[in-house]
Write a protein that holds these residues in place. Structure first.
Motif, PDB file in Angstrom:
ATOM      1  N   GLN A 187       0.914  -1.121  -0.085  1.00  0.00           N
ATOM      2  CA  GLN A 187       0.021  -0.001   0.002  1.00  0.00           C
ATOM      3  C   GLN A 187       0.979   1.217   0.098  1.00  0.00           C
ATOM      4  O   GLN A 187       0.636   2.246  -0.831  1.00  0.00           O
ATOM      5  CB  GLN A 187      -1.017  -0.046   1.352  1.00  0.00           C
ATOM      6  N   THR A 188       1.978   1.278   0.906  1.00  0.00           N
ATOM      7  CA  THR A 188       2.806   2.333   0.794  1.00  0.00           C
ATOM      8  C   THR A 188       3.570   2.644  -0.360  1.00  0.00           C
ATOM      9  O   THR A 188       3.833   3.686  -0.838  1.00  0.00           O
ATOM     10  CB  THR A 188       3.768   2.233   2.092  1.00  0.00           C
ATOM     11  N   GLU A 191       1.444   4.168  -3.092  1.00  0.00           N
ATOM     12  CA  GLU A 191       0.867   5.664  -2.902  1.00  0.00           C
ATOM     13  C   GLU A 191       2.323   6.402  -3.252  1.00  0.00           C
ATOM     14  O   GLU A 191       2.246   7.679  -2.989  1.00  0.00           O
ATOM     15  CB  GLU A 191       0.543   5.825  -1.569  1.00  0.00           C
ATOM     16  N   SER A 192       3.451   5.878  -3.308  1.00  0.00           N
ATOM     17  CA  SER A 192       4.641   6.770  -3.321  1.00  0.00           C
ATOM     18  C   SER A 192       4.951   7.298  -4.613  1.00  0.00           C
ATOM     19  O   SER A 192       4.243   7.083  -5.750  1.00  0.00           O
ATOM     20  CB  SER A 192       5.971   5.676  -3.078  1.00  0.00           C
ATOM     21  N   LYS A 196       4.454   5.973  -8.880  1.00  0.00           N
ATOM     22  CA  LYS A 196       3.586   6.635  -9.959  1.00  0.00           C
ATOM     23  C   LYS A 196       4.649   6.994 -11.183  1.00  0.00           C
ATOM     24  O   LYS A 196       3.989   7.108 -12.424  1.00  0.00           O
ATOM     25  CB  LYS A 196       3.219   8.101  -9.556  1.00  0.00           C
TER      26      LYS A 196
END
Length: 729
Positions: A187-188, A191-192, A196
């Motif tokens: 999950q981390t 979102e980093s 992306k």
């Protein structure tokens, strides 16, 4: 007719042209002495900073020092440039070799990633998980195990520099695959920023910058990574994002032992200048260096942390830059020997330049100072001073010329003293005669000026009277024109009054006819109003008849119903009668509504006509009053025309009188102007004579002042007891 006479122009006779020849000699002496005085004053004002000796000393001293300093600095800078160039070439070579090693290391890491991306086991199992339907849990478990086994085998074979790895799913049916040593939180990671960025590159490998706590943030050492998208070899659709985490020390081993020189450092930075790899704890810090994307080794000299550094650099295959920094001060430290030798030679040159300067001062500046002192004495009036400098050079020639100049000035002063006494006596006699002449001329000028002023005043007054007479004639002409205009306007007003009277009579007649028509209209409208009332009564009767008809129709219908079958025909007739009665009632209601509207309009018309009738009465009265006013205006204009004819006769007589007066004033003005011109000519001649006398007095006074000043000036010079001053050099 005007008379003007200009005064005669006379040239001033200059008394200076008759001055004696001795006064010219005195002027020449004054100029010579003034020049000598100014020369002495200028020498007196020479300060130490303007002295020739000081300037020569400064020129020799400074030129020697500048030459020695220039040669020393040139040697120092040349040696420094040579050292910098050699060191730059050496450091560029070291950076290029180190960058080659790093590119090989990074290329092997990228090859590992490509092996994982193209692995057939991972491709097959990923496609089955992503696109197969109706998979059992056991089958799904087998596919996941196949991917994990193959992935861990790759990582285990490169465990020397691989810290961990992960396969992050890009399809809904796929699940994350983590290596045994990986601490990445899915999950981390999703979102980093690096996740992306890797997804945006769409298949191109993205090198994740160094992070102190690793990609998971929980490691006790720094690491960096490589993220690359895994696409299906069959459908080219994305399935996983491969993330490989590498040990920070693997890269550091390639340049940790490389040294560019004392005080040097080697770092790897990204395109923003952020430090990614460094022997010191500098990860995440910024380096303010302007570097281009050089594929070959380059070097720049820049300011870093307040010190000038040499920075060789080369861009790696990852887009990062390998940059070294070497303080420039360390490079040129050996060149300081040249600088120290230069300062020693500079001290010797100072002593040599000082000796040469003092010799020049003794040979040139000191004799010039002696001549300056002798000139100061001459400036004070002592013409007996002489120089005893006996040299063959330019300074000796200057001393000889000074002695000759002083002898010539002494002889000239002696001759001028004799002439000055004679000029002074002549100036006193001339001044006395000039004062007497000026006094007489002043009295004559005053009397003549009074006569001229009187004649001028008479001419001015006569001219003013003539102008007033002419102005009066112009005003009379304007009065005549205004009189004619008034007569014409009076005739027009009288004609307009007659026409207005006729129009008012016609208007009274038409207004009476209008009043009569309005009265008849009011009577007819009243009769129409009575007629509408009769119509309402008739409508009421018809309405009652309709009601009775409805009642009869209802009774007939009842009787027909009682009669049964025999009364059906009668019932139809009764129903038609009832319908006819209803239609009649509706028609009567419409007629009643129209009649009421007509009656309302008639009543409104009666009210308006009743209000308008008094207004017509007032209009008739106003028209009659206006007719009386026009009749009164016509009578008054007849009387005004009679008075205007009387005024015309009086104005004509006044014009004849003004013509006679204007002719008389013109004659008086001409005589007065002629007298004034004659008086002005006499006054001008008297003033001219007075000016000449006054100028003569002024010139005599100036001549006397010049003689006294010349005598006083010559008294300052001493021409006896010649003294021999100055010294031999």
């Amino acid at each position: 007719m005007k008379w003007t006479l200009k005064p005669k122009e006379r040239k001033d006779q200059s008394a200076a042209s008759d001055a004696p020849t001795d006064s010219r000699n005195a002027a020449d002496i004054g100029r010579v002495t003034g020049a000598v005085s100014k020369f002495g004053v200028s020498l007196n004002k020479v300060r130490l900073t303007r002295s020739v000796g000081v300037k020569l000393f400064a020129i020799i001293f400074l030129s020697t020092l500048v030459c020695v300093l220039a040669v020393g600095l040139f040697s120092y800078e040349t040696a420094k440039d040579i050292i910098e160039k050699k060191v730059t070439d050496t450091t560029k070579t070291a950076i290029s070799q180190t960058a080659g090693k790093l590119d090989l290391q990074l290329a092997s890491m990228e090859n590992l990633a490509m092996s994982v991306v193209l692995d057939q086991t991972i491709q097959t199992n990923s496609r089955e998980l992503a696109y197969a339907t109706n998979l059992s849990d056991f089958e799904r478990y087998q596919h996941v195990q196949g991917i994990e086994t193959s992935f861990n085998n790759f990582l285990f074979g490169n465990s020397r520099y691989v810290v961990g790895g992960a396969l992050l799913p890009l399809k809904d049916k796929l699940s994350a695959i983590l290596s045994a040593s990986s601490r990445i939180d899915v999950q981390t990671a999703v979102e980093s920023d690096w996740y992306k960025r890797a997804v945006e590159l769409d298949g191109v490998g993205y090198w994740i910058p160094t992070l102190k706590g690793g990609l998971s943030g929980s490691l006790n050492k720094a690491s960096f990574g490589l993220a690359k998208m895994i696409r299906s070899t069959a459908t080219n659709e994305p399935m996983y994002l491969l993330v490989l985490e590498f040990d920070y020390e693997v890269v550091m081993e390639q340049f940790a032992n490389v040294s560019l020189g004392e005080g040097s450092k080697i770092r790897i930075i990204d395109s923003d200048g952020t430090i990614l790899f460094s022997a010191d704890d500098e990860i995440g810090q910024k380096m303010d260096l302007s570097l281009s994307e050089a594929k070959q080794a380059e070097a720049v000299i820049a300011e870093l942390d307040g010190a000038t550094v040499l920075a060789p650099y080369q861009t790696l295959m990852t887009g990062w830059t390998l940059v070294g920094t070497l303080p420039v001060g360390e490079l040129v430290k050996d060149a300081g020997v040249i600088r120290n030798v230069m300062f020693g030679i500079l001290g010797i040159a100072e002593l040599l330049a000082a000796g040469i300067g003092l010799l020049v001062v003794w040979m040139i500046a000191m004799p010039l100072a002696k001549l300056r002192n002798l000139m100061n004495e001459g400036e004070k009036g002592n013409l007996t001073v002489r120089s005893n400098i006996r040299k063959k050079d330019e300074i000796g020639q200057l001393a000889l010329s000074f002695n000759q100049m002083m002898e010539q000035i002494t002889a000239l002063v002696n001759r001028t003293n004799e002439s000055a006494a004679q000029v002074l006596q002549t100036a006193e006699n001339l001044s006395e005669a000039s004062r007497k002449t000026a006094l007489s001329a002043k009295e004559i000028a005053v009397a003549t000026e009074e006569i001229a002023n009187g004649a001028t005043s008479l001419a001015v007054e006569a001219e003013r009277g003539s102008e007033l007479t002419e102005r009066m004639g112009a005003k009379m002409q304007e009065v005549n024109e205004a009189r004619d205009q008034m007569a014409s306007s009076a005739v027009e007003v009288e004609r307009a009054s007659e026409q207005g009277t006729r129009y008012m009579a016609s208007l009274i007649e038409k207004t009476g006819m209008t009043e009569e028509m309005t009265r008849n209209m009011v009577e007819k409208v009243d009769r129409l109003k009575e007629s509408t009332r009769s119509i309402r009564q008739i409508l009421d009767v018809l309405n009652n008849i309709t009601k009775q008809t409805n009642i009869l129709s209802l009774n007939a219908t009842i009787e027909a119903a009682r009669a049964g079958a025999a009364g059906k025909g009668f019932m139809v007739v009764a129903d038609e009668i009832r319908k006819l009665a209803d239609q009649s009632r509706e028609s009567i209601d419409v007629v009643a509504s129209i009649t009421e509207s007509i009656q309302s309009e008639i009543e409104a018309t009666v009210a308006v006509l009743s209000e308008a009738y008094p207004i017509f009465q007032e209009q008739i009265d106003s028209v009659k009053e206006a007719n009386q006013i026009f009749l009164s205006v016509q009578a008054q204009m007849n009387a005004f025309t009679t008075h205007l004819e009387t005024v015309n006769e009086s104005v004509a007589q006044l014009g004849q009188t003004q013509s006679v007066l204007s002719e008389a004033m013109s004659n008086v003005s001409a005589v007065a102007q002629q007298s004034s011109a004659t008086s002005e000519e006499v006054a001008s001649l008297s003033n001219e004579q007075l000016n000449i006398s006054e100028n003569l007095v002024v010139l005599s006074g100036e001549l006397e002042k010049v003689s006294n000043h010349l005598k006083e000036t010559l008294s300052h010079f001493r021409t006896d007891d010649l003294k021999d001053q100055g010294g031999n050099s």
